[in-house]
Write an enzyme that holds these catalytic residues in place. Structure first.
Site, short mmCIF file in Angstrom:
data_model
loop_
_atom_site.label_atom_id
_atom_site.label_comp_id
_atom_site.label_asym_id
_atom_site.label_seq_id
_atom_site.Cartn_x
_atom_site.Cartn_y
_atom_site.Cartn_z
N GLY A 9 0.84 -1.20 0.00
CA GLY A 9 0.00 0.00 0.00
C GLY A 9 0.87 1.24 0.00
O GLY A 9 0.50 2.30 0.50
N GLY A 12 -0.21 4.87 -1.35
CA GLY A 12 -1.36 5.58 -0.77
C GLY A 12 -0.93 6.70 0.15
O GLY A 12 0.25 7.09 0.21
N LEU A 13 -1.89 7.23 0.88
CA LEU A 13 -1.70 8.36 1.78
C LEU A 13 -0.54 8.16 2.77
O LEU A 13 0.38 8.98 2.84
CB LEU A 13 -3.02 8.60 2.53
CG LEU A 13 -3.05 9.48 3.76
CD1 LEU A 13 -2.75 10.91 3.40
CD2 LEU A 13 -4.41 9.39 4.44
N GLY A 15 1.70 5.56 2.88
CA GLY A 15 2.91 5.11 2.19
C GLY A 15 3.71 6.27 1.63
O GLY A 15 4.94 6.34 1.80
N TYR A 137 -15.11 -4.56 7.47
CA TYR A 137 -13.75 -4.01 7.53
C TYR A 137 -13.17 -4.19 8.94
O TYR A 137 -12.02 -4.62 9.10
CB TYR A 137 -13.81 -2.51 7.18
CG TYR A 137 -12.49 -1.78 7.28
CD1 TYR A 137 -11.55 -1.86 6.25
CD2 TYR A 137 -12.19 -0.97 8.38
CE1 TYR A 137 -10.34 -1.18 6.33
CE2 TYR A 137 -10.99 -0.29 8.46
CZ TYR A 137 -10.06 -0.40 7.43
OH TYR A 137 -8.88 0.28 7.51
N LYS A 141 -9.83 -6.36 10.11
CA LYS A 141 -8.68 -5.69 10.73
C LYS A 141 -8.38 -6.27 12.12
O LYS A 141 -7.22 -6.45 12.49
CB LYS A 141 -8.95 -4.18 10.85
CG LYS A 141 -8.77 -3.43 9.53
CD LYS A 141 -7.32 -3.35 9.13
CE LYS A 141 -7.08 -2.45 7.95
NZ LYS A 141 -5.67 -2.48 7.50
N ASN A 166 -7.86 8.96 12.75
CA ASN A 166 -8.14 9.38 11.37
C ASN A 166 -6.95 10.10 10.74
O ASN A 166 -6.54 11.14 11.24
CB ASN A 166 -9.35 10.33 11.34
CG ASN A 166 -10.59 9.67 11.89
OD1 ASN A 166 -11.32 9.02 11.17
ND2 ASN A 166 -10.82 9.81 13.19
N ARG A 188 -15.42 18.60 -1.86
CA ARG A 188 -16.72 19.26 -2.04
C ARG A 188 -16.62 20.77 -1.89
O ARG A 188 -17.32 21.51 -2.59
CB ARG A 188 -17.76 18.67 -1.08
CG ARG A 188 -18.18 17.25 -1.49
CD ARG A 188 -19.39 16.73 -0.75
NE ARG A 188 -19.27 16.86 0.68
CZ ARG A 188 -19.89 17.82 1.39
NH1 ARG A 188 -20.69 18.68 0.80
NH2 ARG A 188 -19.72 17.88 2.68
N ASP A 279 -24.52 10.93 10.90
CA ASP A 279 -23.34 11.42 11.61
C ASP A 279 -22.28 10.34 11.83
O ASP A 279 -21.13 10.65 12.06
CB ASP A 279 -23.74 11.94 13.00
CG ASP A 279 -23.98 13.45 12.99
OD1 ASP A 279 -23.61 14.11 12.01
OD2 ASP A 279 -24.54 13.95 13.99
#
Length: 323
Positions: A9, A12-13, A15, A137, A141, A166, A188, A279
Site C-alpha cells: 500500500g 497511498g496516503l 505510504g 472491515y 482488521k 483518522n 466538495r 453522523d
C-alpha cells in the site's frame, strides 16, 4: 545488517508520507521499497509470493487494504470483509515463510467496540462488536491482531500492529462517496468554490457539511503518522497493538474541521449543516497513553497548519489527485 523494508500500500496516503520521511532521513543501513496494487494483487497468494520473491524483505510495513468512508462501507460489508481477510492472510503467511524479522500492520480506531467507555485503549479492541456500519472491515482488521498473536505463539514471529486515528494529508483519496471525512470535504468545498456556478460570487454560495457537525474526531497528519510508523519499525518490540493518535485534548468537532477548511480555502460564502445525513459514531476518543509513555516528547503538527498544508497540496496537484 542492512534492512530491506517492503511497504505494501506504499503509493497511498500513509505510504507516500513514509516515503517522504525516509527520503529526508536517507538512512544508510535500510533499503525501502514502496509497492502499490499495480505491482501485485495481494488478494492472490501466488501474486503476493512473486512479490516477496522479487524483493526478499527483512521487514514489512503492511498498509495495503480495501478502504472507504462511512457510506461506502455501509453498502459493501461483505467485500470489505473478504478482500481484507485475503490480503492480510497472504501478507502474514509469506512474511513467515520468508522469515521476515518484523511486520508492522495498520489497524484503525474504527475497529473498536461500538458500545464502550472512552477513552479507548489497546486492551479494548476485542471487547464487543464494532459499529454496524463497517463491521466487515473492522472484523478483518481485528483478525490481524489475532493472527499476529498466533504466529508469535506458534513460531516466535515479531508481527505487530499499530492503530492510527483518522489520517489525512497529501496523496489522500478525494473520490466522492469513497473518501474519508477530510478529503471528502476538501473535494466538495473545492467544487463549491471553483466548479459549481463559477460565475456566481463566492459570497452567495453555500458549503453544506454532512450531518450535525457535532461528532468529535482525533485527526493525525500523515507526516506525523509516518514518523511514528518508522519509530515502531525500529524500536517497538511487542506483538501487542499500539495506538498512534494525537492527544485527547486535540480532538476536534466536524464543525471545527469545516471552519478550518473554510479558512484554508479562504471561502467567503455560507456554511450550513445537512442534518438529513448520517453522523456516524458521535466520538471514538483513543488514548495515546502507551505511545506517550514510550515517546513522551513527540511533537504533533498543529491541526490548522496541517489542514492548510493538505489544502495547498490539493490545489497544486488538483489534476493528478485521486478524485
Amino acid at each position: 545488517m542492512t534492512k530491506t523494508v517492503l511497504v505494501t500500500g506504499g503509493t497511498g496516503l500513509v505510504g507516500r508520507a513514509i516515503e517522504a520521511v525516509i527520503k529526508e532521513e536517507n538512512p544508510q543501513d535500510e533499503k525501502w521499497l514502496f509497492v502499490g496494487s499495480k505491482e501485485a494483487d495481494l488478494t492472490d497468494l501466488q501474486s503476493t509470493r512473486s512479490m516477496f520473491e522479487r524483493h526478499q524483505p527483512t521487514h514489512v510495513i503492511h498498509l495495503a487494504a480495501m478502504v472507504g468512508g462511512l457510506f461506502h462501507n455501509m453498502n459493501n460489508n461483505l467485500d470489505f470483509l473478504r478482500k481484507n481477510l485475503q490480503i492480510n492472510d497472504n501478507v502474514l503467511l509469506l512474511s513467515h515463510e520468508f522469515k521476515v524479522r518484523k511486520v508492522v500492520s495498520c489497524l484503525s480506531t474504527c475497529i473498536f467496540p461500538d458500545k464502550t467507555t472512552y477513552p479507548i485503549d489497546e486492551t479494548m479492541i476485542h471487547n464487543g462488536p464494532p459499529h454496524d456500519s463497517n463491521f466487515g472491515y473492522s472484523y478483518a482488521k481485528r483478525m490481524i491482531d489475532i493472527t499476529n498473536r498466533a504466529y508469535n505463539q506458534q513460531h516466535g514471529d515479531m508481527f505487530t500492529s499499530v492503530v492510527p486515528c483518522n489520517v489525512f494529508g497529501p496523496f489522500d483519496n478525494f473520490t466522492p462517496g469513497v473518501s474519508h471525512v477530510i478529503p471528502g470535504m476538501i473535494h466538495r468545498l473545492h467544487e463549491t468554490i471553483y466548479v459549481k456556478d463559477p460565475e456566481k460570487p463566492q459570497e452567495e454560495k453555500t458549503f453544506s457539511v454532512y450531518g450535525t457537525g457535532k461528532p468529535l474526531r482525533q485527526f493525525i497528519y500523515s507526516t506525523d503518522l509516518a514518523k511514528l510508523f518508522v519509530w515502531v519499525l525500529r524500536h517497538y518490540e511487542s506483538v501487542d497493538p499500539i495506538i498512534l493518535s494525537v492527544d485527547e485534548a486535540a480532538e476536534v468537532s466536524i464543525a471545527q474541521l469545516a471552519q478550518s477548511l473554510v479558512k484554508a480555502f479562504g471561502f467567503k460564502g455560507k456554511l450550513e449543516f445537512d442534518t438529513s445525513k448520517a453522523d456516524g459514531q458521535h466520538k471514538k476518543t483513543a488514548s495515546n497513553g502507551k505511545l506517550r509513555r514510550l515517546l513522551p516528547d513527540f511533537k504533533f503538527t498543529e491541526f490548522d497548519s496541517a489542514i492548510q498544508e493538505t489544502v495547498k497540496w490539493y490545489l497544486e496537484n488538483y489534476e493528478k489527485a485521486r478524485k
